[in-house]
Design an enzyme around this catalytic site. Structure first.
Site, PDB file in Angstrom:
ATOM      1  N   GLY A 177      37.648  45.575  42.530  1.00 48.29           N
ATOM      2  CA  GLY A 177      38.603  46.407  41.779  1.00 48.29           C
ATOM      3  C   GLY A 177      38.793  45.875  40.366  1.00 48.29           C
TER       4      GLY A 177
ATOM      5  N   ALA B  49      36.161  35.409  26.595  1.00 52.03           N
ATOM      6  CA  ALA B  49      36.237  33.944  26.521  1.00 52.03           C
ATOM      7  C   ALA B  49      34.936  33.304  27.019  1.00 52.03           C
ATOM      8  CB  ALA B  49      37.426  33.451  27.344  1.00 52.03           C
TER       9      ALA B  49
ATOM     10  N   THR C 239      31.994  34.644  26.911  1.00 58.07           N
ATOM     11  CA  THR C 239      30.967  34.927  25.895  1.00 58.07           C
ATOM     12  C   THR C 239      31.110  33.979  24.701  1.00 58.07           C
ATOM     13  OG1 THR C 239      31.039  37.237  26.554  1.00 58.07           O
ATOM     14  CG2 THR C 239      29.991  36.773  24.445  1.00 58.07           C
ATOM     15  N   ARG C 240      32.325  33.923  24.167  1.00 54.80           N
ATOM     16  CA  ARG C 240      32.508  33.119  22.939  1.00 54.80           C
ATOM     17  C   ARG C 240      32.381  31.620  23.221  1.00 54.80           C
ATOM     18  NH1 ARG C 240      36.273  36.626  19.484  1.00 54.80           N
ATOM     19  NH2 ARG C 240      34.837  38.367  19.120  1.00 54.80           N
TER      20      ARG C 240
ATOM     21  N   ARG D 180      31.419  48.525  43.703  1.00 55.45           N
ATOM     22  CA  ARG D 180      31.335  47.910  45.031  1.00 55.45           C
ATOM     23  C   ARG D 180      29.934  48.229  45.543  1.00 55.45           C
ATOM     24  NH1 ARG D 180      36.932  46.510  45.909  1.00 55.45           N
ATOM     25  NH2 ARG D 180      38.278  48.068  44.960  1.00 55.45           N
TER      26      ARG D 180
ATOM     27  N   ASP E 108      38.398  38.350  46.484  1.00 55.45           N
ATOM     28  CA  ASP E 108      37.943  37.727  47.716  1.00 55.45           C
ATOM     29  C   ASP E 108      36.513  38.154  48.140  1.00 55.45           C
ATOM     30  OD1 ASP E 108      38.551  36.260  49.977  1.00 55.45           O
ATOM     31  OD2 ASP E 108      39.022  38.092  51.104  1.00 55.45           O
TER      32      ASP E 108
ATOM     33  N   SER F 237      34.181  39.655  46.336  1.00 52.89           N
ATOM     34  CA  SER F 237      33.199  39.256  45.317  1.00 52.89           C
ATOM     35  C   SER F 237      32.838  37.785  45.472  1.00 52.89           C
ATOM     36  CB  SER F 237      33.772  39.480  43.910  1.00 52.89           C
ATOM     37  OG  SER F 237      34.133  40.815  43.760  1.00 52.89           O
TER      38      SER F 237
ATOM     39  N   THR G 198      42.022  39.945  40.150  1.00 46.73           N
ATOM     40  CA  THR G 198      42.498  40.978  41.079  1.00 46.73           C
ATOM     41  C   THR G 198      44.002  41.133  40.906  1.00 46.73           C
ATOM     42  OG1 THR G 198      42.958  41.479  43.402  1.00 46.73           O
ATOM     43  CG2 THR G 198      42.431  39.205  42.929  1.00 46.73           C
TER      44      THR G 198
ATOM     45  N   ASP H 103      46.041  41.791  43.050  1.00 43.48           N
ATOM     46  CA  ASP H 103      46.777  41.473  44.288  1.00 43.48           C
ATOM     47  C   ASP H 103      47.353  40.053  44.336  1.00 43.48           C
ATOM     48  OD1 ASP H 103      45.885  43.971  44.993  1.00 43.48           O
ATOM     49  OD2 ASP H 103      44.200  43.240  46.180  1.00 43.48           O
TER      50      ASP H 103
ATOM     51  N   ASP I 146      46.148  37.487  45.628  1.00 45.94           N
ATOM     52  CA  ASP I 146      46.044  37.060  47.030  1.00 45.94           C
ATOM     53  C   ASP I 146      44.989  35.995  47.280  1.00 45.94           C
ATOM     54  OD1 ASP I 146      43.913  38.688  46.446  1.00 45.94           O
ATOM     55  OD2 ASP I 146      43.994  39.847  48.288  1.00 45.94           O
TER      56      ASP I 146
ATOM     57  N   MET J 291      50.439  48.645  45.576  1.00 49.99           N
ATOM     58  CA  MET J 291      49.156  48.062  45.990  1.00 49.99           C
ATOM     59  C   MET J 291      49.323  46.615  46.437  1.00 49.99           C
ATOM     60  SD  MET J 291      46.281  49.533  43.420  1.00 49.99           S
ATOM     61  CE  MET J 291      45.572  51.145  43.689  1.00 49.99           C
TER      62      MET J 291
ATOM     63  N   ARG K 182      46.732  45.387  48.988  1.00 50.79           N
ATOM     64  CA  ARG K 182      45.896  45.266  50.198  1.00 50.79           C
ATOM     65  C   ARG K 182      46.686  44.553  51.295  1.00 50.79           C
ATOM     66  NH1 ARG K 182      39.648  44.914  49.201  1.00 50.79           N
ATOM     67  NH2 ARG K 182      39.964  42.700  48.950  1.00 50.79           N
TER      68      ARG K 182
ATOM     69  N   GLU L   9      66.319  47.428  47.604  1.00 50.45           N
ATOM     70  CA  GLU L   9      67.114  46.963  48.745  1.00 50.45           C
ATOM     71  C   GLU L   9      66.262  46.240  49.789  1.00 50.45           C
ATOM     72  OE1 GLU L   9      67.752  49.612  46.983  1.00 50.45           O
ATOM     73  OE2 GLU L   9      69.839  49.196  46.468  1.00 50.45           O
TER      74      GLU L   9
ATOM     75  N   LYS M 258      74.653  55.066  45.725  1.00 49.59           N
ATOM     76  CA  LYS M 258      73.949  56.152  45.037  1.00 49.59           C
ATOM     77  C   LYS M 258      72.477  56.268  45.447  1.00 49.59           C
ATOM     78  CE  LYS M 258      76.500  56.641  40.750  1.00 49.59           C
ATOM     79  NZ  LYS M 258      76.432  56.315  39.314  1.00 49.59           N
TER      80      LYS M 258
HETATM   81  P1  ATP Z   1      39.622  43.426  44.960  1.00 44.25           P
HETATM   82  O1  ATP Z   1      40.506  42.351  45.526  1.00 44.25           O
HETATM   83  O2  ATP Z   1      40.070  43.858  43.625  1.00 44.25           O
HETATM   84  O3  ATP Z   1      39.343  44.560  45.880  1.00 44.25           O
HETATM   85  P2  ATP Z   1      37.139  42.187  45.759  1.00 44.25           P
HETATM   86  O4  ATP Z   1      36.212  41.278  45.046  1.00 44.25           O
HETATM   87  O5  ATP Z   1      37.805  41.619  46.993  1.00 44.25           O
HETATM   88  O6  ATP Z   1      38.181  42.722  44.694  1.00 44.25           O
HETATM   89  P3  ATP Z   1      35.416  43.873  47.412  1.00 44.25           P
HETATM   90  O7  ATP Z   1      35.172  45.325  47.350  1.00 44.25           O
HETATM   91  O8  ATP Z   1      35.929  43.302  48.682  1.00 44.25           O
HETATM   92  O9  ATP Z   1      36.368  43.533  46.183  1.00 44.25           O
HETATM   93  O10 ATP Z   1      34.043  43.112  47.096  1.00 44.25           O
HETATM   94  C1  ATP Z   1      33.299  43.412  45.925  1.00 44.25           C
HETATM   95  C2  ATP Z   1      31.830  43.329  46.223  1.00 44.25           C
HETATM   96  O11 ATP Z   1      31.491  42.004  46.662  1.00 44.25           O
HETATM   97  C3  ATP Z   1      31.353  44.216  47.370  1.00 44.25           C
HETATM   98  O12 ATP Z   1      31.127  45.557  46.943  1.00 44.25           O
HETATM   99  C4  ATP Z   1      30.051  43.532  47.777  1.00 44.25           C
HETATM  100  O13 ATP Z   1      28.992  43.873  46.916  1.00 44.25           O
HETATM  101  C5  ATP Z   1      30.405  42.054  47.578  1.00 44.25           C
HETATM  102  N1  ATP Z   1      30.800  41.502  48.885  1.00 44.25           N
HETATM  103  C6  ATP Z   1      31.974  41.666  49.529  1.00 44.25           C
HETATM  104  N2  ATP Z   1      31.953  41.071  50.728  1.00 44.25           N
HETATM  105  C7  ATP Z   1      30.718  40.528  50.866  1.00 44.25           C
HETATM  106  C8  ATP Z   1      30.034  39.800  51.894  1.00 44.25           C
HETATM  107  N3  ATP Z   1      30.643  39.494  53.054  1.00 44.25           N
HETATM  108  N4  ATP Z   1      28.767  39.412  51.671  1.00 44.25           N
HETATM  109  C9  ATP Z   1      28.143  39.695  50.509  1.00 44.25           C
HETATM  110  N5  ATP Z   1      28.718  40.406  49.509  1.00 44.25           N
HETATM  111  C10 ATP Z   1      29.982  40.812  49.665  1.00 44.25           C
END
Ligand code: ATP
Length: 335
Positions: free
Chosen positions: A13, A24, A26-27, A74, A105, A107, A128, A130, A132, A172, A174, A190, A216
């Site tokens: 995401g 950062a 790149t530079r 993705r 996570d 990625s 991300t 989140d 998380d 959001m 997750r 609340e 209210k």
């Molecule tokens: P966000 O938290 O914003 O959703 P994210 O990195 O957790 O970000 P995901 O959609 O879970 O988003 O993962 C991004 C990409 O990472 C996936 O589309 C896939 O290409 C790769 N990926 C995710 N899980 C695996 C896995 N178990 N093995 C290999 N590649 C993975």
């Protein structure tokens, strides 16, 4: 002068502040003798060879923009060993030996496998909304998203107050409740319904059954990943039990991802990008740049993906202790 080549991509995401991290990397990379290559659309673009050389001026004027200038995607193919082999072949065409992955996570799970299977030095930067990820107090995009939620809920409060309504507002996150609990504190909502806690529906029931009829408005913030249901499902159950209440639902959705990154997101993302280049100069492999005590730190990628970052129970209790509705458990603890 070192003659090394870095590829940089954003994956999963999008999150506001990703552009500051790309800039950062790149530079700082160019200034330290690296050649830097942008990879469009995350792992998908990597497998397709959508790779181009980045100059310092290419990243001018992006720090203040939301989204990701490299775009993201993705990709299921990258989950397979064949997909990752294809990705490796593309990097070899450009002699790229280092890869900076800005994402969450999933990625990093892919990045860690890629790092183990190849000789590429992979460095992760947590991007991300989140917040998380284990090993970092902070993820890029979280501050901007939280502020977007706070502004939206303040607006919802105005209309709720005018009509004496109960609002279920879905945010959001997750499987994580960081956005929900902290926007609850910041907006004076609340109740926050978060995935980290059990018995959330009972808490909502208690809040509404003890609600002063003169009150209210009531705002219940619901994190999207709660087991007891999303805002729509929870509100349907509550409507049946409290037919006299005027209940409305608002799902904030993708507006939480967009917008101008906050100063904090730009600054932390910049320092994380610099730290990623420093880690490559230090020959680090398979680590994430975390943010702890206002400093960048190195966290092994395999730890980041195995461990869970929770919300401490007493954090929740403290947050509840300043609401007009204080659950019984919290009252007992405060005594
Ligand atoms: P966000 O938290 O914003 O959703 P994210 O990195 O957790 O970000 P995901 O959609 O879970 O988003 O993962 C991004 C990409 O990472 C996936 O589309 C896939 O290409 C790769 N990926 C995710 N899980 C695996 C896995 N178990 N093995 C290999 N590649 C993975």
């Amino acid at each position: 002068m070192i003659n090394r080549k870095i590829g940089v991509l954003t994956s999963g995401g999008d999150a506001p502040g990703m552009n500051a991290a790309i800039r950062a990397v790149t530079r700082a990379g160019i200034n330290n003798g690296f050649e830097v290559f942008g990879i469009r659309q995350g792992y998908k673009g990597l497998m397709e060879g959508d790779i181009f050389k980045l100059r310092s001026e290419d990243v001018s004027g992006i720090i203040q923009t939301g989204g990701t200038f490299l775009q993201t995607a993705r990709s299921n193919e990258f989950r397979t060993i064949e997909g990752r082999k294809l990705a490796h072949e593309q990097l070899q065409k450009y002699n790229i030996d280092s890869l900076v992955v800005i994402g969450g996570d999933g990625s990093f799970t892919g990045a860690n496998l890629f790092s183990v299977e190849t000789n590429i030095n992979v460095i992760g930067i947590p991007g991300t909304i989140d917040n998380d990820l284990y090993g970092t107090d902070y993820t890029i995009g979280y501050d901007t998203a939280l502020n977007t939620v706070v502004q939206a809920v303040d607006k919802i409060r105005d209309t709720a107050n005018s009509h004496n309504r109960v609002f279920f507002v879905e945010v959001m996150g997750r499987e994580a409740g960081f956005i929900a609990i902290n926007s609850c504190i910041a907006c004076g909502a609340e109740v926050a319904v978060i995935p980290e806690e059990q018995g959330q529906l009972d808490k909502v029931r208690d809040c509404l059954s003890t609600r002063d009829y003169k009150k209210k408005s009531t705002i219940i913030l619901v994190a999207e990943g709660t087991e007891e249901g999303n805002a729509m499902e929870l509100s349907e159950k509550i409507k049946v039990e409290f037919p006299k209440l005027e209940i409305r639902i608002s799902i904030l959705g993708h507006m939480q991802r967009g917008g101008t990154p906050s100063a904090k997101d730009r600054i932390v993302a910049s320092f994380m990008g610099i730290a990623a280049v420093e880690a490559l100069l230090d020959n680090q492999k398979s680590i994430m740049i975390g943010w702890q005590n206002e400093q960048p730190v190195h966290v092994p990628l395999n730890k980041v993906i195995k461990m869970h970052k929770g919300i401490p129970h007493d954090y929740l209790l403290r947050a509840e202790s300043i609401s007009t509705f204080i659950p019984a458990e919290t009252k007992n603890i405060l005594k």
